[in-house]
Design a protein around this motif. Sequence first.
Motif, PDB file in Angstrom:
ATOM      1  N   GLU A  72     -17.178   3.747  -4.056  1.00 32.73           N
ATOM      2  CA  GLU A  72     -17.376   2.471  -3.344  1.00 32.73           C
ATOM      3  C   GLU A  72     -18.877   2.166  -3.243  1.00 32.73           C
ATOM      4  O   GLU A  72     -19.631   2.980  -2.701  1.00 32.73           O
ATOM      5  CB  GLU A  72     -16.768   2.577  -1.937  1.00 32.73           C
ATOM      6  N   THR A  99      -6.544  -0.557  -5.630  1.00 31.70           N
ATOM      7  CA  THR A  99      -5.813  -1.621  -4.942  1.00 31.70           C
ATOM      8  C   THR A  99      -6.735  -2.822  -4.758  1.00 31.70           C
ATOM      9  O   THR A  99      -7.752  -2.736  -4.090  1.00 31.70           O
ATOM     10  CB  THR A  99      -5.276  -1.148  -3.567  1.00 31.70           C
ATOM     11  N   TRP A 100      -6.394  -3.915  -5.399  1.00 31.40           N
ATOM     12  CA  TRP A 100      -7.137  -5.184  -5.317  1.00 31.40           C
ATOM     13  C   TRP A 100      -8.624  -4.976  -5.613  1.00 31.40           C
ATOM     14  O   TRP A 100      -9.488  -5.530  -4.916  1.00 31.40           O
ATOM     15  CB  TRP A 100      -6.899  -5.836  -3.948  1.00 31.40           C
ATOM     16  N   GLY A 156     -13.096   1.432  -5.723  1.00 30.89           N
ATOM     17  CA  GLY A 156     -13.103   0.316  -4.779  1.00 30.89           C
ATOM     18  C   GLY A 156     -12.441   0.742  -3.481  1.00 30.89           C
ATOM     19  O   GLY A 156     -11.563   0.052  -2.961  1.00 30.89           O
ATOM     20  N   ASP A 180     -19.973   3.502  -8.357  1.00 28.74           N
ATOM     21  CA  ASP A 180     -19.685   2.466  -9.349  1.00 28.74           C
ATOM     22  C   ASP A 180     -18.566   2.922 -10.277  1.00 28.74           C
ATOM     23  O   ASP A 180     -18.715   3.912 -10.999  1.00 28.74           O
ATOM     24  CB  ASP A 180     -20.972   2.184 -10.155  1.00 28.74           C
ATOM     25  N   GLY A 181     -17.465   2.167 -10.249  1.00 31.32           N
ATOM     26  CA  GLY A 181     -16.329   2.496 -11.115  1.00 31.32           C
ATOM     27  C   GLY A 181     -16.648   2.406 -12.591  1.00 31.32           C
ATOM     28  O   GLY A 181     -15.919   2.951 -13.422  1.00 31.32           O
ATOM     29  N   ARG A 201       0.843  -1.209   0.000  1.00 27.51           N
ATOM     30  CA  ARG A 201       0.000   0.000   0.000  1.00 27.51           C
ATOM     31  C   ARG A 201       0.872   1.251   0.000  1.00 27.51           C
ATOM     32  O   ARG A 201       0.599   2.226  -0.692  1.00 27.51           O
ATOM     33  CB  ARG A 201      -0.935   0.001   1.217  1.00 27.51           C
TER      34      ARG A 201
HETATM   35  C1  LIG Z   1     -11.143  -6.706  -2.496  1.00 28.86           C
HETATM   36  S1  LIG Z   1     -11.926  -5.190  -2.138  1.00 28.86           S
HETATM   37  C2  LIG Z   1     -10.549  -4.054  -2.043  1.00 28.86           C
HETATM   38  C3  LIG Z   1     -10.865  -2.860  -1.198  1.00 28.86           C
HETATM   39  C4  LIG Z   1      -9.749  -1.797  -1.100  1.00 28.86           C
HETATM   40  N1  LIG Z   1      -9.372  -1.286  -2.403  1.00 28.86           N
HETATM   41  C5  LIG Z   1      -8.539  -2.304  -0.377  1.00 28.86           C
HETATM   42  O1  LIG Z   1      -7.441  -2.322  -0.942  1.00 28.86           O
HETATM   43  O2  LIG Z   1      -8.683  -2.669   0.800  1.00 28.86           O
HETATM   44  C6  LIG Z   1     -12.744  -4.720  -3.644  1.00 28.86           C
HETATM   45  C7  LIG Z   1     -13.636  -3.493  -3.472  1.00 28.86           C
HETATM   46  O3  LIG Z   1     -14.228  -3.146  -4.733  1.00 28.86           O
HETATM   47  C8  LIG Z   1     -15.545  -2.719  -4.478  1.00 28.86           C
HETATM   48  N2  LIG Z   1     -16.337  -2.792  -5.716  1.00 28.86           N
HETATM   49  C9  LIG Z   1     -17.096  -3.814  -6.177  1.00 28.86           C
HETATM   50  N3  LIG Z   1     -17.716  -3.475  -7.307  1.00 28.86           N
HETATM   51  C10 LIG Z   1     -17.342  -2.201  -7.584  1.00 28.86           C
HETATM   52  C11 LIG Z   1     -17.662  -1.278  -8.621  1.00 28.86           C
HETATM   53  N4  LIG Z   1     -18.491  -1.609  -9.622  1.00 28.86           N
HETATM   54  N5  LIG Z   1     -17.109  -0.052  -8.566  1.00 28.86           N
HETATM   55  C12 LIG Z   1     -16.267   0.306  -7.582  1.00 28.86           C
HETATM   56  N6  LIG Z   1     -15.920  -0.528  -6.579  1.00 28.86           N
HETATM   57  C13 LIG Z   1     -16.457  -1.764  -6.577  1.00 28.86           C
HETATM   58  C14 LIG Z   1     -16.028  -3.659  -3.382  1.00 28.86           C
HETATM   59  O4  LIG Z   1     -17.190  -3.181  -2.716  1.00 28.86           O
HETATM   60  C15 LIG Z   1     -14.798  -3.715  -2.496  1.00 28.86           C
HETATM   61  O5  LIG Z   1     -14.798  -2.683  -1.540  1.00 28.86           O
END
Ligand SMILES: C[S@@+](CC[C@H](N)C(=O)[O-])C[C@H]1O[C@@H](n2cnc3c(N)ncnc32)[C@H](O)[C@@H]1O
Length: 205
Positions: free
Chosen positions: A62, A105-106, A41, A88-89, A26
């Motif tokens: 998010e 990130t992830w 996300g 929504d991304g 990170r």
């Molecule tokens: C594995 S988590 C990673 C969270 C954070 N980035 C981290 O590093 O701790 C994936 C994240 O993507 C979000 N997510 C899912 N669909 C999404 C979308 N369409 N647009 C943006 N984020 C989304 C989920 O709610 C979740 O919080």
Amino acid sequence: MGLYGDNVLPRVIDVACGLKTVHPLRQRVCDRLEGSVVEIGFGSGLNTPFYPAAVTRVAAVEPADLAWKLAGKRLEATSVPVERAGLDGQALPFPDDSFDCALSTWTMCTIPDIGAALAELRRVLRPGGRLSFVEHGLAPDEKVRRWQHRLEPVQKRLFGGCHLTRPIVELLTAAGFTITDVDVFYEDGAPKFLAADSLGVAVSP
Ligand SMILES: C[S@@+](CC[C@H](N)C(=O)[O-])C[C@H]1O[C@@H](n2cnc3c(N)ncnc32)[C@H](O)[C@@H]1O
């Protein structure tokens, strides 16, 4: 998303993604940020302690309300202004060219239409803007890839649509980004099928 996706999964992600072992990753990813940043996300704000002073504001994207709630204490602790500005991304509610940097990130594993999300990031980044990323995806080794293909259906069910086999560098390149720097490696202490990471910077033309 249903009871599990809304009330349980964000807590699981908060714990699983909150492990100290990934703090150095990170730190490396966030160190490259400056100016106005869109973070897709955002989750429970696990990157906030690593935002450098050069970041002036963060627009958090998010969908999970519980994740945003879990971010509360981290939001209080950071000196960087952070606003939950989108859900929504795949459809970012920002004008073209509005950010200096983007952070992911992830997250590219989980967004259903990752091509649409990357096109949106390109649109909202100014020309020359940088996407800083660390993502798990398709492993470099064939033996690991076979396991990833076998396990992906289960992974998707348990972890909100998380894919194991997305080729991160290829996806970024196909979306028109120029990768200026990337490091591909397995995270220490995690099963290889889950831990084939790409960490780097992709520049929007
Ligand atoms: C594995 S988590 C990673 C969270 C954070 N980035 C981290 O590093 O701790 C994936 C994240 O993507 C979000 N997510 C899912 N669909 C999404 C979308 N369409 N647009 C943006 N984020 C989304 C989920 O709610 C979740 O919080």
